[in-house]
Design a protein around this motif. Structure first.
Motif, PDB file in Angstrom:
ATOM      1  N   SER A 114     -19.493  64.285  50.760  1.00 50.43           N
ATOM      2  CA  SER A 114     -18.598  64.035  49.847  1.00 50.43           C
ATOM      3  C   SER A 114     -17.511  63.054  50.073  1.00 50.43           C
ATOM      4  O   SER A 114     -17.241  62.948  50.890  1.00 50.43           O
ATOM      5  N   THR A 115     -17.317  62.310  48.880  1.00 51.59           N
ATOM      6  CA  THR A 115     -16.022  61.452  49.062  1.00 51.59           C
ATOM      7  C   THR A 115     -14.803  62.148  49.403  1.00 51.59           C
ATOM      8  O   THR A 115     -14.230  61.626  50.251  1.00 51.59           O
ATOM      9  N   THR A 116     -14.605  63.169  48.793  1.00 51.68           N
ATOM     10  CA  THR A 116     -13.267  63.932  49.234  1.00 51.68           C
ATOM     11  C   THR A 116     -13.217  64.211  50.646  1.00 51.68           C
ATOM     12  O   THR A 116     -12.054  63.895  51.142  1.00 51.68           O
ATOM     13  N   ALA A 117     -14.226  64.917  51.233  1.00 44.74           N
ATOM     14  CA  ALA A 117     -14.178  65.141  52.532  1.00 44.74           C
ATOM     15  C   ALA A 117     -14.155  63.965  53.475  1.00 44.74           C
ATOM     16  O   ALA A 117     -13.315  63.789  54.416  1.00 44.74           O
ATOM     17  N   LEU A 118     -14.641  62.552  53.045  1.00 45.51           N
ATOM     18  CA  LEU A 118     -14.587  61.238  53.802  1.00 45.51           C
ATOM     19  C   LEU A 118     -12.986  60.944  53.727  1.00 45.51           C
ATOM     20  O   LEU A 118     -12.396  60.429  54.734  1.00 45.51           O
ATOM     21  N   GLN A 119     -12.597  60.903  52.531  1.00 40.90           N
ATOM     22  CA  GLN A 119     -11.180  60.496  52.386  1.00 40.90           C
ATOM     23  C   GLN A 119     -10.204  61.183  53.145  1.00 40.90           C
ATOM     24  O   GLN A 119      -9.273  60.711  53.998  1.00 40.90           O
ATOM     25  N   ALA A 120     -10.333  62.595  53.011  1.00 37.99           N
ATOM     26  CA  ALA A 120      -9.480  63.621  53.901  1.00 37.99           C
ATOM     27  C   ALA A 120      -9.358  63.289  55.575  1.00 37.99           C
ATOM     28  O   ALA A 120      -8.575  63.273  56.104  1.00 37.99           O
ATOM     29  N   TRP A 121     -10.680  62.976  55.763  1.00 38.34           N
ATOM     30  CA  TRP A 121     -10.834  62.668  57.275  1.00 38.34           C
ATOM     31  C   TRP A 121     -10.230  61.588  57.551  1.00 38.34           C
ATOM     32  O   TRP A 121      -9.618  61.158  58.813  1.00 38.34           O
ATOM     33  N   MET A 122     -10.504  60.468  56.767  1.00 36.83           N
ATOM     34  CA  MET A 122      -9.882  59.203  57.232  1.00 36.83           C
ATOM     35  C   MET A 122      -8.303  59.076  57.172  1.00 36.83           C
ATOM     36  O   MET A 122      -7.674  58.532  57.886  1.00 36.83           O
ATOM     37  N   GLU A 123      -7.840  59.709  56.207  1.00 35.27           N
ATOM     38  CA  GLU A 123      -6.422  59.750  56.079  1.00 35.27           C
ATOM     39  C   GLU A 123      -5.914  60.520  57.153  1.00 35.27           C
ATOM     40  O   GLU A 123      -4.665  59.854  57.726  1.00 35.27           O
ATOM     41  N   ALA A 124      -6.249  61.703  57.642  1.00 34.21           N
ATOM     42  CA  ALA A 124      -5.902  62.384  58.848  1.00 34.21           C
ATOM     43  C   ALA A 124      -5.990  61.269  60.032  1.00 34.21           C
ATOM     44  O   ALA A 124      -4.982  61.604  60.931  1.00 34.21           O
TER      45      ALA A 124
END
Length: 418
Positions: free
Chosen positions: A388-398
């Motif tokens: 999911s896009t949401t999972a990718l974005q959260a991983w990258m922001e972390a």
């Protein structure tokens, strides 16, 4: 077919042989000695070396006039030589994008004017010369100044309002060397526009006979302007709906883009879903856009672009969208002092399932001095994937919050695992 390629982009970034059969066609590369260094040794082709002291078009035409060669296609995949290729085509009577057509994907004022003419929303903008002549701009609030034909956010600055920009220009403190040194001599190469707040998107795809035949949407994590100032940058793919796909086709129609790859940047105004056309380029996106596009669609953009430019049908799979979403990230080093870099905070992320590949700049490799989107030139880069896009974005922001870069001298020797 006789094909002339203005060679500027490193060969391994394009892999020309995947899009042009060098045994079937007579391919000639023209470039400088430095640019020829990355051409494969066994590649069947001719090579014409130019000095690299003047503009590309004039050097190419001077060499060709002496040799009396005929070409059926003149191709450049470099944004910086698209106009040169058009000039060479015009002089030789070779088919392909004209000078006027190339200007629509090189001049940011022209492209915004054309987008607005078909009803797409664009930022208010005007030439810098006009801004100076009338002593300001007809909008309040944050204001951007940028080159009309620039890339990589070089020479881009944001000011609180038009008056602040005008004052900085007058006092020669705009932070743009060309303008601070000689404002009026260089004003014609710059534009001024209102700053619009919201997520920045990039839409990448392929056009054949004016129609978008492949398209992937991505959302930036960070901005290209902040990257130029030293912050990490990434992007994650998201699913486009039918209305968004139609919006992209309208933009392509407005620019009259007929063939090749495109990299279209859009602002989602305050995250409302109201898209604002920012700019478009008739080329593939930088960083790892090509690789992540291929992961999502099975299409290697440079090869299919070359096939189209040579008058052939692109080879496209029946289904373009896979279930996994992909993204990429870069940590810049050009803003740090001369020397080397120590990377920290990345170790646990390098073990995660989302990270498909990564690159860490070798300890004995100096930091780049220029803004670069080449993954192997920056201190830390990678390609990621998730469901999911949401999972990718959260991983990258972390990741962006955890990783730190520290300048170091060459003689320092503290081992840090990659």
């Amino acid at each position: 077919m006789n094909i002339l390629i203005l060679h500027r982009i490193p060969y391994q970034k394009i892999n020309y042989h995947l899009g042009i059969d060098h045994d079937r066609h007579n391919v000639t590369y023209i470039g400088t000695a430095k640019q020829f260094a990355n051409l494969p040794e066994g590649l069947r082709c001719a090579r014409l070396e130019r000095p690299g002291l003047k503009d590309t078009a004039s050097e190419v035409l001077a060499i060709l006039s002496d040799l009396k060669l005929h070409f059926d296609r003149v191709i450049s995949l470099s944004e910086y030589e698209l106009l040169d290729a058009a000039k060479v085509r015009e002089a030789l009577g070779v088919p392909g994008a004209s000078i006027d057509e190339v200007m629509a994907v090189r001049d940011k004022l022209i492209m915004k004017h054309r987008a607005a003419a078909v009803g797409l929303r664009v930022p208010q903008a005007l030439p810098l010369a006009e801004f100076l002549a009338q002593g300001g701009a007809p909008w309040p609030g944050r204001t951007v100044i940028k080159p009309v034909d620039g890339a990589s956010s070089e020479d881009v600055q944001v000011f609180d309002d038009p008056a602040s920009l005008a004052g900085a220009l007058e006092s020669r403190q705009a932070g743009i060397p060309r303008l601070d040194q000689d404002l009026h001599a260089n004003a014609e190469r710059f534009e001024v526009e209102t700053f619009i707040t919201g997520p920045l998107l990039h839409l990448d795809g392929l056009v054949h006979n004016g129609k978008v035949v492949a398209l992937v949407g991505s959302r930036y994590i960070g901005t290209c302007l902040d990257y130029a100032k030293g912050q990490p940058l990434g992007s994650v793919q998201f699913k486009l709906d039918a209305a968004q796909e139609q919006w992209v086709q309208r933009a392509i129609d407005a620019i009259s883009l007929r063939s090749g790859s495109f990299h279209l940047e859009v602002i989602d105004d305050n995250g409302s879903g109201d898209w604002v056309f920012l700019e478009i380029a008739n080329r593939v996106g930088g960083a790892d856009v090509v690789d992540t596009f291929e992961m999502a669609t099975g299409i290697y953009l440079p090869a299919q672009e070359l096939a189209i430019l040579c008058g052939e049908q692109p080879d496209l799979p029946g289904s373009l969208r896979k279930t996994t979403f992909f993204g990429w990230f870069l940590f810049p080093g050009h803003h740090l002092p001369d020397g080397f870099v120590e990377l920290d905070g990345h170790q646990s992320f390098c073990k995660s399932s989302e990270l498909l590949r990564h690159s860490v700049l070798p300890r004995d490799t100096p930091l780049p001095r220029n803004i670069t989107y080449q993954a192997f030139e920056v201190p830390f880069s990678g390609v990621v994937g998730a469901e999911s896009t949401t999972a990718l974005q959260a991983w990258m922001e972390a990741l962006f919050a955890a990783v730190t870069l520290h300048p170091r001298l060459q003689e320092e020797v503290r081992e840090v695992p990659a």
